[in-house]
Structure formats: C-alpha cells, structure tokens
Design a protein around this motif. Structure first.
Motif, PDB file in Angstrom:
ATOM      1  N   ARG A  62      11.421  -3.853  -2.901  1.00 38.39           N
ATOM      2  CA  ARG A  62      11.383  -3.838  -1.441  1.00 38.39           C
ATOM      3  C   ARG A  62       9.940  -3.696  -0.950  1.00 38.39           C
ATOM      4  O   ARG A  62       9.512  -4.391  -0.036  1.00 38.39           O
ATOM      5  CB  ARG A  62      12.231  -2.680  -0.910  1.00 38.39           C
ATOM      6  N   ARG A  63       9.192  -2.823  -1.600  1.00 45.75           N
ATOM      7  CA  ARG A  63       7.794  -2.621  -1.193  1.00 45.75           C
ATOM      8  C   ARG A  63       6.937  -3.844  -1.491  1.00 45.75           C
ATOM      9  O   ARG A  63       6.040  -4.185  -0.730  1.00 45.75           O
ATOM     10  CB  ARG A  63       7.219  -1.382  -1.866  1.00 45.75           C
ATOM     11  N   SER A  66       7.671  -6.247   1.218  1.00 48.17           N
ATOM     12  CA  SER A  66       7.022  -5.789   2.446  1.00 48.17           C
ATOM     13  C   SER A  66       5.519  -6.050   2.401  1.00 48.17           C
ATOM     14  O   SER A  66       4.925  -6.500   3.381  1.00 48.17           O
ATOM     15  CB  SER A  66       7.293  -4.293   2.634  1.00 48.17           C
ATOM     16  N   GLU A  67       4.908  -5.805   1.257  1.00 48.58           N
ATOM     17  CA  GLU A  67       3.474  -6.059   1.095  1.00 48.58           C
ATOM     18  C   GLU A  67       3.159  -7.547   1.227  1.00 48.58           C
ATOM     19  O   GLU A  67       2.163  -7.934   1.854  1.00 48.58           O
ATOM     20  CB  GLU A  67       3.009  -5.534  -0.269  1.00 48.58           C
ATOM     21  N   GLU A  69       4.883  -9.696   2.968  1.00 49.02           N
ATOM     22  CA  GLU A  69       5.025 -10.017   4.396  1.00 49.02           C
ATOM     23  C   GLU A  69       3.769  -9.590   5.163  1.00 49.02           C
ATOM     24  O   GLU A  69       3.285 -10.332   6.020  1.00 49.02           O
ATOM     25  CB  GLU A  69       6.244  -9.316   4.985  1.00 49.02           C
ATOM     26  N   LYS A  70       3.252  -8.404   4.840  1.00 52.45           N
ATOM     27  CA  LYS A  70       2.037  -7.929   5.511  1.00 52.45           C
ATOM     28  C   LYS A  70       0.859  -8.843   5.207  1.00 52.45           C
ATOM     29  O   LYS A  70       0.079  -9.173   6.096  1.00 52.45           O
ATOM     30  CB  LYS A  70       1.710  -6.501   5.064  1.00 52.45           C
TER      31      LYS A  70
END
Length: 143
Positions: A62-63, A66-67, A69-70
């Motif tokens: 998940r992280r 998310s990373e 996406e960032k």
C-alpha cells in the motif's frame, strides 16, 4: 510410545505446510505431553507471526503504491510548473518607444521581452489610427 510420536509427526507435517490451526492437544503428563504442548504453543506463535508478516507485506505494498502516486503527482506538477510562464509585478516601460527594461538594466523591444518571458507569439499588423497617420495615401481599412 510409537503411536503418539507418529501422530505428533503427522501433525508437524501439517504445520510445516502452513496449517497452523492444527493442535496436538495431548492429555499426557509425560515428556510426550510436554512436547505436544510445546508444539501447540509454537504453532500458535507461528500463526501470529505469519499473520503479522502478511499484514506488513500488505502495508508495504500500500505504501509503495502511495509513494508511486506521489512521485507521479510531483512529476505532473513539475511539468505543469514548467508550462506556466507568467509575467507579474511592475514592468518598467519607456513612455515613448515602449521598450521594457529587464532585470539587468537593458532595454528590450516589447515583443522580444514578452516572448522571452512567456509562451506568447506575435504577428504584426497596423491599427487604423496608425494607418491614417503614417500611410495617409494608402487605403488599408474601409471606413
């Protein structure tokens, strides 16, 4: 004595395959019973550890997403920022020739200055007032 050890061995094979719900549960009070209890305790701890590892792996994925996406958002914002070129503030402009003074103190034609600091392009023409003033013998506009 061989029967309980064979049963213990079979259940250990199940635990080895990842079936941590297997319980040996011996009612014996001797060494075989102690061994069975120790294996049950080990099986419970392995189940908790495996669950924790699964949760950690899910959180890591998940992280990572998310990373990613960032990073994509940062890339998109940098590209957008590179496209945004605006003029702001006060521009010193000559009241006669309309040249603009840049930060180094040089005077630039209005068109050159704007083209350098924006994405604007120019095409030249002549307005009706200037046509009458500078080219009175030519009919450039219908009245």
């Amino acid at each position: 004595m061989a029967g309980p050890l064979v049963d213990l061995s079979r259940k250990l094979e199940q635990i080895e395959k990842g079936d941590f719900g297997v319980k040996i549960q011996s009612k014996r009070k001797d060494e075989v019973g102690l061994l069975a209890g120790a294996f049950d305790h080990m099986s419970e701890r392995l189940a908790r550890t495996t669950t924790s590892i699964d949760l950690l792996e899910t959180e890591i994925e998940r992280r990572k997403a998310s990373e990613a996406e960032k990073e994509q958002l940062i890339t998109d914002l940098r590209a957008a920022l590179a496209d945004v070129r605006t003029l702001s503030g006060l521009l010193p402009i000559c009241s006669h020739c309309k040249k603009i003074r840049d930060d180094q103190g040089y005077w630039n034609r209005l068109e050159a200055y704007i083209q350098k600091h924006t994405d604007a392009e120019f095409s030249h023409s002549i307005c009706q007032e200037c046509a009458k003033k500078y080219y009175p013998d030519m009919i450039l506009y219908k009245e």
